[in-house]
Every structure is written in C-alpha cells, then in structure tokens.
Design a protein around this motif. Structure first.
Motif, PDB file in Angstrom:
ATOM      1  N   LEU A 150       0.819  -1.219   0.000  1.00 49.87           N
ATOM      2  CA  LEU A 150       0.000   0.000   0.000  1.00 49.87           C
ATOM      3  C   LEU A 150       0.851   1.267   0.000  1.00 49.87           C
ATOM      4  O   LEU A 150       0.360   2.344  -0.349  1.00 49.87           O
ATOM      5  CB  LEU A 150      -0.945   0.001   1.204  1.00 49.87           C
TER       6      LEU A 150
ATOM      7  N   GLY B  57       0.755   2.957  -3.308  1.00 46.20           N
ATOM      8  CA  GLY B  57      -0.508   3.517  -3.787  1.00 46.20           C
ATOM      9  C   GLY B  57      -0.963   2.916  -5.101  1.00 46.20           C
ATOM     10  O   GLY B  57      -0.921   1.700  -5.318  1.00 46.20           O
ATOM     11  N   ALA B  58      -1.368   3.805  -6.028  1.00 44.88           N
ATOM     12  CA  ALA B  58      -1.902   3.363  -7.318  1.00 44.88           C
ATOM     13  C   ALA B  58      -0.812   3.041  -8.329  1.00 44.88           C
ATOM     14  O   ALA B  58      -1.113   2.763  -9.494  1.00 44.88           O
ATOM     15  CB  ALA B  58      -2.826   4.439  -7.884  1.00 44.88           C
TER      16      ALA B  58
ATOM     17  N   GLU C  85      -0.177  -2.782  -8.895  1.00 42.88           N
ATOM     18  CA  GLU C  85      -1.399  -3.590  -8.903  1.00 42.88           C
ATOM     19  C   GLU C  85      -1.030  -5.043  -8.680  1.00 42.88           C
ATOM     20  O   GLU C  85      -0.116  -5.578  -9.322  1.00 42.88           O
ATOM     21  CB  GLU C  85      -2.153  -3.465 -10.230  1.00 42.88           C
TER      22      GLU C  85
ATOM     23  N   LEU D 100      -6.453  -6.253  -0.370  1.00 40.42           N
ATOM     24  CA  LEU D 100      -6.213  -4.869  -0.780  1.00 40.42           C
ATOM     25  C   LEU D 100      -7.518  -4.197  -1.222  1.00 40.42           C
ATOM     26  O   LEU D 100      -7.767  -3.025  -0.896  1.00 40.42           O
ATOM     27  CB  LEU D 100      -5.193  -4.833  -1.912  1.00 40.42           C
ATOM     28  N   THR D 101      -8.353  -4.932  -1.948  1.00 37.83           N
ATOM     29  CA  THR D 101      -9.642  -4.378  -2.394  1.00 37.83           C
ATOM     30  C   THR D 101     -10.492  -3.976  -1.193  1.00 37.83           C
ATOM     31  O   THR D 101     -11.066  -2.872  -1.163  1.00 37.83           O
ATOM     32  CB  THR D 101     -10.402  -5.414  -3.240  1.00 37.83           C
TER      33      THR D 101
ATOM     34  N   THR E 142      -9.451  -3.315   1.878  1.00 36.88           N
ATOM     35  CA  THR E 142      -8.814  -2.211   2.609  1.00 36.88           C
ATOM     36  C   THR E 142      -9.068  -0.880   1.919  1.00 36.88           C
ATOM     37  O   THR E 142      -9.402   0.129   2.561  1.00 36.88           O
ATOM     38  CB  THR E 142      -7.300  -2.457   2.733  1.00 36.88           C
ATOM     39  N   ILE E 143      -8.908  -0.873   0.589  1.00 37.40           N
ATOM     40  CA  ILE E 143      -9.110   0.368  -0.171  1.00 37.40           C
ATOM     41  C   ILE E 143     -10.570   0.806  -0.103  1.00 37.40           C
ATOM     42  O   ILE E 143     -10.874   1.999   0.031  1.00 37.40           O
ATOM     43  CB  ILE E 143      -8.657   0.164  -1.626  1.00 37.40           C
TER      44      ILE E 143
ATOM     45  N   GLU F 147     -12.637   0.230   2.356  1.00 40.06           N
ATOM     46  CA  GLU F 147     -12.865   0.774   3.698  1.00 40.06           C
ATOM     47  C   GLU F 147     -12.301   2.184   3.817  1.00 40.06           C
ATOM     48  O   GLU F 147     -12.912   3.069   4.432  1.00 40.06           O
ATOM     49  CB  GLU F 147     -12.223  -0.154   4.730  1.00 40.06           C
ATOM     50  N   LEU F 148     -11.144   2.409   3.216  1.00 42.16           N
ATOM     51  CA  LEU F 148     -10.564   3.760   3.225  1.00 42.16           C
ATOM     52  C   LEU F 148     -11.452   4.739   2.460  1.00 42.16           C
ATOM     53  O   LEU F 148     -11.628   5.892   2.876  1.00 42.16           O
ATOM     54  CB  LEU F 148      -9.164   3.722   2.604  1.00 42.16           C
ATOM     55  N   ALA F 149     -11.989   4.268   1.345  1.00 44.71           N
ATOM     56  CA  ALA F 149     -12.873   5.138   0.549  1.00 44.71           C
ATOM     57  C   ALA F 149     -14.105   5.526   1.350  1.00 44.71           C
ATOM     58  O   ALA F 149     -14.554   6.697   1.313  1.00 44.71           O
ATOM     59  CB  ALA F 149     -13.256   4.440  -0.757  1.00 44.71           C
TER      60      ALA F 149
END
Length: 333
Positions: free
Chosen positions: A301, A304-305, A308, A319-320, A322-323, A325-327
C-alpha cells in the motif's frame, strides 16, 4: 619479503605473549587456534620467547599448558598505526552513555591519546574526527533505557533479577525471574539474553517495566559465547520470518522508482531480477516474495496506485477490502 616475514613473526610472538598474560595457562592447541598457525609453529615461538629471557614454562599432561611465571607482566605497549586508528573508530558513544560509561570511555580515549607517539596520535585523532558511528535508526524515537543500568549491573555481578515485562502476546504483563547472561545492542536497540528457568530467551530492554535485583548469584556457563549465541538467534529469527509466498504485481515507472525506498530489500531485489514488460506502456510485471497476506498488503500500500497485485487472489481481495474501507472512511460528509 624477508623483512615482512620477520615483522609477521614478531607480531605473532607479541600476540602469543599477550594471550598468556591475559588468559593465563593455555595449551599449544589453544594458542594455535587463536593465532591461526600450526601447533609446531607454536612450539618454535615458545622456544624463541624462552631464549629471549621471557619467564615462560610449560607443563605436560591433559591439564598442562604454557604459562608465564606468576607476577610477570610485559611492558609491551606499542600499537601499530591501524590498531590505534581502530581503537578511536571503535567507540560507541551512544550505547556507552546509556550504560553510564560515557565519561569513562572519554577518559580512556584521552589517556590512550596521551600515551601514543605524536605520529600515531595525529592519525588516530584524524580518524575520530572524520568518521562517526550512529547506531540509531531513521525516523524513530530511541528506545527507553530506564532499566538498562540495573540490568547491566546484574549481568556484570551475575545476580538474578526479577523483572516486570511487557509482551506482545497475552498475557501482556508478566513477571520473570532471570539469570542475565549478556546484553546486545543492535541498530540502537538493547536486548537482554537471559535464562528464565526453562532455557535462554531474548528480552527487549525497553519492554522491561521494572527490575528488582535479587541477592541470589548464578553460575554463568564458562563456555557461553554471547556473540555466537546472538548470531544463531538472529539466523533462527530470519528463518522463521522468511518470505514463504509469492505475489505477481504490475508496477508503473513511478512505482518502480519508489520501490527501493518503500519496500524491503528482498522485495526490491526481486523486482529488479524478475521485471518483464507488461501490456501497459511503461509498466513492468514482477514476481516478489511475501510473508502473510496482511503484512504484504501493508507493505504494498506504500506504493498507492503505482502498483497492482494480480496474484494471489487472497492478497488482491485484501487490498480491495482495505481500499474500499478507506474510501468509505474518507467519503465527503
């Protein structure tokens, strides 16, 4: 060449003499091991020292060996230039201060400097002025060493201690009675090697909450090798922590540039070794080692972007989630 041979032999004779002076009785085999020569060479060197008037004698038998006449002390005080430079470079002001020995180390260096010939003193002080050893890590507060002095005193006096210790697993707060064998400082962190009644264990000094010195001495094994034990402990830890799995990832040019400063060295090496062109322009495909799924997600992480994960599916899903949840957390309110 003959001159160099004579210098090497002279240095070895001095080393043999100082070994006997500092350690007492030693067998020819023990001396040979220390000096990295044959036993026959030790015999010749001993004869040379005896012929030069050094009060050195040997006893035969299983308990025999060579030793100096009681009370004899050599006045050999010469240091070579590299030895003098090494002594000034070897100081650890941070750890010495934490042990309460900072002023002692400084005083010893002053005495050493005063005793050296001017040429050696100049070289040694130049080394000390141009090289500095900092054992602490980046971006972290130094460890709490409140109880280090008490622990070090117990190590030195060979007395057991009762410590309150904070563990990572339940129960978190425990009390242990320890026989402290030695202290190790690694990357600015102090560790205590101690026997807890069941075997040797390693304790982080900063996790010690209290120390109570006991009036109970213990026998530290004469053959205990602190440096050797620490090496085996580190090796075992690294074996347990080995990266057991693999992940297939895609990296952008920017992500690849950020790898060395953001991912562990083993991952960075794998990116360099396995990189192949990807379907996307300026992206590469690589295979990297990973530990657990949560640990790998935390590491990746950081990019970042710019990265992949393609495989394994469990890591990609982690990761999906976690991301996502962050969103949700950062969704405008």
């Amino acid at each position: 060449m003959p001159g160099r041979i004579h210098r090497v032999r002279a240095s070895r004779l001095v080393s043999l003499l100082l070994l006997l002076q500092t350690r007492g009785r030693m067998t020819a085999a023990e001396l040979a091991d220390e000096l990295e020569v044959s036993v026959r060479t030790v015999y010749r060197d001993v004869e040379s020292l005896h012929a030069a008037g050094v009060p050195l004698y040997g006893d035969a038998g299983p308990a025999g060996g060579y030793q100096l006449l009681e009370g004899y002390r050599t006045r050999l005080t010469g240091l070579t230039r590299p030895e003098a430079e090494a002594l000034f470079l070897a100081g650890l002001p941070g750890p010495a201060a934490e042990l309460g020995l900072g002023s002692v180390v400084a005083a010893a260096q002053l005495k050493l400097a005063a005793a050296l010939p001017p040429e050696l003193r100049d070289h040694a002080e130049r080394v000390a002025g141009r090289f500095h050893l900092d054992t602490s890590g980046w971006y972290r507060e130094p460890d709490d060493t409140t109880h280090l002095a008490a622990v070090a005193d117990a190590v030195w006096r060979q007395h057991r201690v009762e410590v309150g210790y904070h563990r990572w697993t339940e129960p978190r707060e425990v009390t242990r009675t320890l026989s402290p064998y030695g202290l190790v400082v690694k990357s600015g962190t102090w560790y205590l090697i101690a026997h807890n009644g069941r075997g040797l264990s390693t304790y982080r000094v900063s996790a010690i909450r209290s120390v109570h010195a006991l009036a109970e001495p213990f026998d530290r094994p004469a053959d205990f090798d602190l440096a050797g034990h620490w090496r085996s402990t580190v090796d075992e830890f690294e074996r347990r922590q080995q990266y057991q799995g693999k992940a297939v990832v895609l990296l952008s040019a920017a992500g690849r540039a950020r790898v060395p400063g953001n991912l562990p060295a083993v991952m960075a090496r794998a990116v360099a070794d396995t990189a192949t062109p990807a379907d996307r322009p300026q992206w590469i495909r690589a295979v990297i080692p990973i530990e657990s799924i949560p640990h790998a997600a935390t590491e990746l992480l950081r990019l970042g972007a710019e990265i992949e994960v393609l495989e394994p599916p469990e890591l990609r899903q982690h990761l999906t989630d976690t991301i996502a949840e962050l969103a949700r957390m950062y969704r405008p309110r």
